[in-house]
Write a protein that holds these residues in place. Structure first.
Motif, PDB file in Angstrom:
ATOM      1  N   ALA A   1       0.814  -1.227   0.000  1.00 34.25           N
ATOM      2  CA  ALA A   1       0.000   0.000   0.000  1.00 34.25           C
ATOM      3  C   ALA A   1       0.844   1.272   0.000  1.00 34.25           C
ATOM      4  CB  ALA A   1      -0.932  -0.013   1.204  1.00 34.25           C
ATOM      5  N   ALA A   2       1.805   1.366   0.917  1.00 33.53           N
ATOM      6  CA  ALA A   2       2.560   2.611   1.058  1.00 33.53           C
ATOM      7  C   ALA A   2       3.358   2.970  -0.195  1.00 33.53           C
ATOM      8  CB  ALA A   2       3.478   2.535   2.274  1.00 33.53           C
ATOM      9  N   PRO A   3       4.143   2.042  -0.787  1.00 35.18           N
ATOM     10  CA  PRO A   3       4.871   2.405  -2.005  1.00 35.18           C
ATOM     11  C   PRO A   3       3.956   2.814  -3.150  1.00 35.18           C
ATOM     12  CG  PRO A   3       5.761   0.379  -1.081  1.00 35.18           C
ATOM     13  CD  PRO A   3       4.498   0.686  -0.332  1.00 35.18           C
ATOM     14  N   ILE A   4       2.815   2.141  -3.273  1.00 36.44           N
ATOM     15  CA  ILE A   4       1.890   2.473  -4.366  1.00 36.44           C
ATOM     16  C   ILE A   4       1.272   3.852  -4.147  1.00 36.44           C
ATOM     17  CG2 ILE A   4      -0.314   1.826  -5.408  1.00 36.44           C
ATOM     18  CD1 ILE A   4       0.502  -1.106  -5.018  1.00 36.44           C
ATOM     19  N   VAL A   5       0.907   4.156  -2.907  1.00 33.66           N
ATOM     20  CA  VAL A   5       0.386   5.495  -2.598  1.00 33.66           C
ATOM     21  C   VAL A   5       1.405   6.562  -2.977  1.00 33.66           C
ATOM     22  CG1 VAL A   5      -0.140   7.069  -0.680  1.00 33.66           C
ATOM     23  CG2 VAL A   5      -1.275   4.852  -0.825  1.00 33.66           C
ATOM     24  N   ASN A   6       2.659   6.325  -2.623  1.00 32.49           N
ATOM     25  CA  ASN A   6       3.706   7.305  -2.925  1.00 32.49           C
ATOM     26  C   ASN A   6       3.915   7.468  -4.424  1.00 32.49           C
ATOM     27  OD1 ASN A   6       4.108   7.697  -0.191  1.00 32.49           O
ATOM     28  ND2 ASN A   6       5.727   6.153  -0.061  1.00 32.49           N
ATOM     29  N   LEU A   7       3.853   6.369  -5.170  1.00 36.59           N
ATOM     30  CA  LEU A   7       3.987   6.453  -6.623  1.00 36.59           C
ATOM     31  C   LEU A   7       2.837   7.258  -7.231  1.00 36.59           C
ATOM     32  CD1 LEU A   7       5.195   2.814  -7.344  1.00 36.59           C
ATOM     33  CD2 LEU A   7       6.466   4.904  -7.902  1.00 36.59           C
ATOM     34  N   ARG A   8       1.646   7.085  -6.695  1.00 38.87           N
ATOM     35  CA  ARG A   8       0.492   7.841  -7.224  1.00 38.87           C
ATOM     36  C   ARG A   8       0.611   9.321  -6.897  1.00 38.87           C
ATOM     37  NH1 ARG A   8      -4.141   3.192  -5.907  1.00 38.87           N
ATOM     38  NH2 ARG A   8      -3.401   1.767  -7.567  1.00 38.87           N
ATOM     39  N   LEU A   9       1.237   9.634  -5.768  1.00 41.38           N
ATOM     40  CA  LEU A   9       1.498  11.043  -5.466  1.00 41.38           C
ATOM     41  C   LEU A   9       2.568  11.610  -6.400  1.00 41.38           C
ATOM     42  CD1 LEU A   9       1.423  11.017  -1.556  1.00 41.38           C
ATOM     43  CD2 LEU A   9      -0.247  12.066  -3.094  1.00 41.38           C
ATOM     44  N   MET A  10       3.556  10.787  -6.772  1.00 39.73           N
ATOM     45  CA  MET A  10       4.532  11.235  -7.771  1.00 39.73           C
ATOM     46  C   MET A  10       3.835  11.538  -9.091  1.00 39.73           C
ATOM     47  SD  MET A  10       7.702   8.574  -7.255  1.00 39.73           S
ATOM     48  CE  MET A  10       8.075   7.921  -5.623  1.00 39.73           C
ATOM     49  N   ARG A  11       2.890  10.660  -9.456  1.00 38.62           N
ATOM     50  CA  ARG A  11       2.141  10.899 -10.692  1.00 38.62           C
ATOM     51  C   ARG A  11       1.363  12.212 -10.602  1.00 38.62           C
ATOM     52  NH1 ARG A  11      -0.463   6.487 -10.796  1.00 38.62           N
ATOM     53  NH2 ARG A  11       0.903   5.318 -12.206  1.00 38.62           N
ATOM     54  N   ALA A  12       0.830  12.505  -9.420  1.00 42.33           N
ATOM     55  CA  ALA A  12       0.101  13.762  -9.228  1.00 42.33           C
ATOM     56  C   ALA A  12       1.037  14.958  -9.407  1.00 42.33           C
ATOM     57  CB  ALA A  12      -0.544  13.789  -7.842  1.00 42.33           C
ATOM     58  N   VAL A  13       2.256  14.871  -8.834  1.00 38.47           N
ATOM     59  CA  VAL A  13       3.240  15.947  -9.013  1.00 38.47           C
ATOM     60  C   VAL A  13       3.555  16.130 -10.488  1.00 38.47           C
ATOM     61  CG1 VAL A  13       5.617  16.683  -8.554  1.00 38.47           C
ATOM     62  CG2 VAL A  13       4.273  15.621  -6.737  1.00 38.47           C
ATOM     63  N   HIS A  14       3.737  15.019 -11.195  1.00 34.52           N
ATOM     64  CA  HIS A  14       4.056  15.067 -12.632  1.00 34.52           C
ATOM     65  C   HIS A  14       2.921  15.724 -13.420  1.00 34.52           C
ATOM     66  CE1 HIS A  14       5.735  13.918 -16.469  1.00 34.52           C
ATOM     67  NE2 HIS A  14       4.674  13.176 -16.756  1.00 34.52           N
ATOM     68  N   LEU A  15       1.681  15.382 -13.073  1.00 36.50           N
ATOM     69  CA  LEU A  15       0.534  15.981 -13.761  1.00 36.50           C
ATOM     70  C   LEU A  15       0.502  17.496 -13.565  1.00 36.50           C
ATOM     71  CD1 LEU A  15      -2.263  13.359 -12.954  1.00 36.50           C
ATOM     72  CD2 LEU A  15      -1.286  13.854 -15.213  1.00 36.50           C
ATOM     73  N   VAL A  16       0.733  17.924 -12.330  1.00 43.97           N
ATOM     74  CA  VAL A  16       0.716  19.365 -12.047  1.00 43.97           C
ATOM     75  C   VAL A  16       1.836  20.058 -12.805  1.00 43.97           C
ATOM     76  CG1 VAL A  16       1.008  21.106 -10.246  1.00 43.97           C
ATOM     77  CG2 VAL A  16      -0.374  19.068  -9.791  1.00 43.97           C
TER      78      VAL A  16
END
Length: 410
Positions: A338-353
């Motif tokens: 769970a934790a690594p996947i959550v962090n990867l999705r937050l990276m994707r959010a940073v990339h989108l912004v």
């Protein structure tokens, strides 16, 4: 008398009738009251040595000793009482659904261990450390801390007694590993001071053990923690350099972690050249590591972790390859991570912004964090990076405000 004994023993519940029958046996000399000796002394307001004196050497007390009616020289009448209290602590802890206090199991089992002539099995303790290395990714940190703390106390007691050099070195390895796991859990609970102090102890124990790979691992993982805990670049890079120097060219999971910490520390300070160079050193180190089962462990370094770090560096420096790197890394993790996947999705959010999809990125970050009980260190920092990446004009969007509130609450 039974009620007075129970009160002296600190027992709130119990059968008065059963205890009364035991008292009759004590009075008739059938059994020595080992379990209740301290309570008798307190109830009568006497010193234990006066109430239960050391036996004389004449024939009468010799016979009485054989019959078990007096204290036998060489036996401790309080030993069974200590075990009784330990048993009560165990029963109370299990009944209340809480953690068994440190030292309780050791006290309960010490008599059996003594009879069996048990030595302290370093290999068994090392298996315990490796199990914690896996469990820390599967269990809440709140449940890990008390369990590891109890084992840290137990190993500390063994170290104080002194052991042959090889066994002592093994126990020091165990204590360094346990301390590292404890520091990791404390750090993710936001206990930064406690985590920093525990990492310091882990380094000292690893150094004293003489185990080079362990010394490298402690520094590598501590460098990662310091990076996520907003440690200074100087302190993080010192740990990285120490790990590199101790490793002396020998690849290990600890050296990989040190390079990972160096890469994302350089990236967070805008030093793209150093970030990419250190990332290359991480990849070269990983190529020489044995391939494990892929199961997550704090003590190892898996392919998924390699690509997680690569995705993070690309995300922080604004590299256009970040989106692809995040997608690839996420495919390597099992759904339970769970934790690594959550962090990867937050990276994707940073990339989108970063690429202008502000609303999509903000809402993706909010959706990722909602319902998550307590974010780990990396999660908090990545969520803050989403907010820091937002243009000033959109920081008051409802999704941005909700994201800020989630981070503040955590």
């Amino acid at each position: 008398m039974a009620r007075r004994l129970m009160q002296a023993a600190g027992l709130r519940q119990g059968s008065v009738a059963n205890l009364a029958r035991q008292i009759l046996d004590h009075e008739k000399g059938r059994h020595f009251p080992r379990e209740w000796a301290h309570a008798y002394a307190a109830a009568f307001g006497m010193e234990p040595d006066d109430l239960f004196p050391v036996p004389r050497t004449d024939g009468h007390d010799a016979v009485a000793a054989v019959m078990g009616t007096v204290k036998v020289s060489g036996l401790d009448p309080w030993d069974d009482d200590v075990k009784r209290r330990a048993a009560l602590q165990l029963i109370a802890a299990i009944g209340a659904g809480s953690v068994v206090p440190p030292g309780v199991m050791e006290e309960l089992l010490s008599g059996i261990d003594h009879v069996l002539g048990r030595t302290d099995d370093v290999e068994e303790w090392e298996r315990v450390v490796h199990e914690y290395g896996h469990r820390i990714y599967r269990q809440p940190f709140e449940s890990i801390v008390p369990a590891v703390t109890a084992d840290v106390v137990a190993v500390g007691e063994l170290l104080k007694r002194g052991r042959p050099p090889r066994e002592q070195a093994g126990l020091l390895r165990v204590s360094a590993g346990l301390s590292g796991v404890l520091a990791e859990a404390l750090g993710n609970l936001g206990e930064d001071r406690a985590a920093r102090r525990t990492w310091h102890t882990a380094r000292r124990a690893a150094d004293a053990s003489g185990d080079r790979m362990l010394r490298v691992w402690v520094r590598g993982r501590a460098a990662q923690w310091a990076g996520w805990a907003s440690g200074s670049r100087h302190s993080v890079m010192n740990l990285v350099k120490d790990a590199e120097q101790i490793a002396d060219g020998t690849p290990s999971s600890g050296l990989a972690r040190a390079y990972a910490a160096g890469a994302y520390m350089a990236a967070s300070h805008g030093d793209m050249a150093t970030a990419h160079d250190t990332l290359d050193m991480l990849k070269r180190t990983f190529e020489h590591l044995p391939h494990g089962s892929g199961e997550q462990t704090i003590l190892g370094f898996q392919e998924s972790q390699l690509h997680w770090n690569e995705a993070y560096v690309h995300t922080i420096v604004g590299d256009g390859r970040a989106g692809v790197a995040v997608d690839y890394a996420e495919r390597l993790y099992p759904p339970t991570a769970a934790a690594p996947i959550v962090n990867l999705r937050l990276m994707r959010a940073v990339h989108l912004v970063r690429r202008g999809e502000v609303r999509e990125g903000t809402e993706a970050a909010l959706e990722t964090l909602q319902g998550r009980p307590r974010p780990v260190m990396a999660t908090r920092q990545l969520a803050e990076q989403v907010l820091d990446t937002l243009p000033g004009r959109v920081r008051e969007l409802p999704a941005a405000r909700d994201l800020r509130e989630l981070i503040t609450a955590a």
